[in-house]
Design an enzyme around this catalytic site. Structure first.
Site, mmCIF file in Angstrom:
data_model
loop_
_atom_site.group_PDB
_atom_site.id
_atom_site.type_symbol
_atom_site.label_atom_id
_atom_site.label_comp_id
_atom_site.label_asym_id
_atom_site.label_seq_id
_atom_site.Cartn_x
_atom_site.Cartn_y
_atom_site.Cartn_z
ATOM 1 N N LYS A 272 -6.740 -10.386 2.120
ATOM 2 C CA LYS A 272 -7.269 -9.234 2.348
ATOM 3 C C LYS A 272 -9.044 -9.985 2.377
ATOM 4 O O LYS A 272 -9.189 -10.978 1.684
ATOM 5 C CB LYS A 272 -7.913 -8.700 1.540
ATOM 6 C CG LYS A 272 -6.555 -7.480 2.641
ATOM 7 C CD LYS A 272 -6.036 -6.245 1.259
ATOM 8 C CE LYS A 272 -5.321 -5.449 1.416
ATOM 9 N NZ LYS A 272 -4.812 -4.407 3.153
ATOM 10 N N ARG A 346 5.384 -0.728 4.726
ATOM 11 C CA ARG A 346 6.346 -0.871 5.486
ATOM 12 C C ARG A 346 7.415 -1.331 4.988
ATOM 13 O O ARG A 346 8.598 -0.881 5.550
ATOM 14 C CB ARG A 346 5.695 -1.186 6.850
ATOM 15 C CG ARG A 346 5.394 -2.229 7.660
ATOM 16 C CD ARG A 346 5.004 -2.267 8.788
ATOM 17 N NE ARG A 346 3.374 -1.899 8.292
ATOM 18 C CZ ARG A 346 2.593 -1.710 9.131
ATOM 19 N NH1 ARG A 346 2.817 -2.180 11.072
ATOM 20 N NH2 ARG A 346 1.038 -1.332 9.167
#
Ligand code: BES
Ligand code: MN
Ligand code: ZN
Length: 502
Positions: A272, A346
């Site tokens: 990130k 996920r």
């Protein structure tokens, strides 16, 4: 210092602290007012006019008390007209009175139990206790000088069994939210997957839940390849936590609450940007909500069997980290090609949902700070709700609106499922920029075995950048209050359906 809540039956003028006196626009000084109440009513009207409080919701002012009173100050607060006065308003107004009082240096707040049209007295008391308890939350355990504490003592001035019970319920609710906030605010160096599972264990012993914890070796034995892949770049190894609440008299239904707990999300090799990365210590907010809700269930005694399943990992780049292009085998056998290591939530949830299916849950509910896209779509105000079951979805929306948390339905459009096709595996873990919250949800659906399922993407509301009526910036505990209410409604609705399993 933690908030203490007590009930008292003495008259208001004998009580110490800051005393709340509500100002309601419908109030009339007429024959219905008893002689004893007339003097106070006149005083309130005069003081309110002088302070500019005309009764609108949220107007609030601290003023000196009437002569002869023991109070430090009076907090005048507008409650709005009866038509617009919702329980959420009352909760928010109570929070504001806490803020005004602490800003003025007060630490004891007295709320009289007022009969407010429209709402049962119990609901009003519960909303007041919740509002004050949430507003008084602080996370100061790492500050050397703790100058900014909240309300330390809330006095509910009123009597009766109903008041006691409602006050107790309000306490359970705000303590449950604040426990989740504490876990979420803890930094990644303190709260890693092992520590989180340790806390789950301690909580289970304390309140009486079954608890199993899977460490790396056990996850390997189980075959939870996705959880292992996400955690393999960190020396702090992943954990799967499984808590079980079973009611005393048997349950009509079995439900699983599944939480994403990335104790720090750097994005992994798909790193990130540095800016704002510190907030990713809160990427375990979903897991915190699940753990905290489970912790409250024995005290609430609801007739539903609830499995709390929390997948915890730290997502870091390292020589051992999983990489884009890796193909991982998930717990239910499906293979996933990793496109972005930053779509790690996920992957954790894929295995955790499969695990929930293996427990034979009749309804699956996952809670996760899953996608920035959901926060972009709905803002910080509310979470996205995805559902494969209408009855459960409608009850969740009803629960959310009753407790004053915002949740909004988003679609599971089947056509988008094609975007998750991979050349070399059964699925890939991302499907591009557009509709990223929906694609993430469609990915999760692959692991629900066709069972009724709700997915709450709390990426927006889990964290607040600004101080609000319910406390300082940081973790909000979003989802806790709705889930507690949902479980009540779900239990009722299953009992109403003749108690048959579904
Ligand atoms: N934890 C983040 C999502 C997130 C973002 C939560 C901002 C709270 C605030 C999640 O793991 C993530 O990185 N999602 C990616 C998915 C993308 C790679 C498909 C995202 O949203 O950018
Ligand atoms: Mn991520
Ligand atoms: Zn994440």
């Amino acid at each position: 210092m933690a908030l203490e809540v007590v009930t008292r039956s003495e008259p208001l003028d004998a009580l110490a602290g800051s005393i709340v006196l509500p100002v309601v626009p419908e109030f009339r000084l007429d024959e219905s007012i008893s002689e004893g109440e007339r003097a106070l009513a006149e005083w309130v009207m005069r003081a309110a006019r002088a302070a500019g409080v005309i009764g609108r919701v949220g107007q609030v002012a601290a003023v000196p008390p009437p002569a002869e009173w023991h109070a430090e100050r009076i907090v005048l607060v507008g409650l709005g007209t009866p038509e617009q006065r919702t329980l959420s308003d009352i909760r928010r107004v109570a929070a504001l009175t806490a803020k005004v009082t602490t800003d003025a240096g007060g630490r004891i707040l007295v709320w009289p139990v007022v009969g407010l049209l429209r709402h049962p007295i119990e609901s009003v008391v519960q909303a007041i206790v919740e509002g004050v308890g949430l507003a008084s939350y602080r996370f100061h355990r790492y500050r050397s000088s703790d100058t900014l504490s909240g309300i330390e003592r809330l006095v509910v001035a009123g009597t009766g069994q109903g008041v006691e019970t409602a006050s107790r319920r309000g306490q359970i609710v705000y303590e449950t939210v604040n426990f989740a906030r504490d876990l979420t605010n803890e930094p990644g160096n303190v709260l890693d997957p092992e520590r989180l599972s340790g806390i789950a264990w301690e909580v289970a012993q304390e309140v009486g839940l079954q608890c199993s914890i899977y460490d790396r070796a056990l996850l390997e034995e189980l075959g939870a390849g996705a959880i292992l892949a996400v955690g393999q770049g960190s020396r702090r190894e992943p954990r799967l936590v499984h808590l079980v609440y079973k009611p005393g008299n048997g349950a009509a239904t079995r439900l699983a609450l599944v939480g994403k707990a990335v104790t720090f999300d750097s994005g992994g090799l798909s790193l990130k940007p540095a800016e704002g990365m510190e907030r990713m210590k809160g990427d375990m907010a979903g897991g915190a909500v699940v753990l905290s809700v489970l912790r409250a269930l024995p005290a609430l005694g609801l007739p539903v069997e609830v499995h709390g399943i929390v997948a915890a990992a730290e997502n870091l780049p390292d020589g051992d980290a999983f990489r884009p292009g890796d193909i991982v085998r998930t717990l239910n056998g499906k293979t996933v090609e990793v496109i972005s290591t930053d779509a790690e939530g996920r992957l954790l949830l894929a295995d955790a949902l499969t695990y929930a299916v293996q427990q034979d849950a009749h309804l699956l509910i996952d809670v996760a700070t899953l996608t920035g896209a959901c926060a972009v779509a709905l803002g910080r105000g509310g979470s996205g709700l995805f559902a494969t079951d209408e009855r459960a979805r409608d009850l969740m929306l009803r629960a959310a609106s009753e407790v004053g948390e915002r949740m909004w339905p988003l679609p599971l459009w089947d056509e988008y499922r094609d975007l998750l096709r991979s050349e070399h595996a059964d699925l890939k873990n991302t499907a591009g920029r557009w509709g990223a919250a929906i694609n993430a949800a469609l990915f999760l659906r692959e692991f629900t075995d066709g069972r009724p399922w709700l997915h709450l993407d709390i990426a927006g509301p889990a964290w607040s950048e600004q101080p609000g009526p319910f406390g300082p910036p940081g973790a909000t505990g979003h989802g806790v209050r709705t889930l507690l209410r949902f479980l009540e409604l779900w239990a009722e609705s299953c009992a109403g359906a003749g108690g048959e399993r579904r």
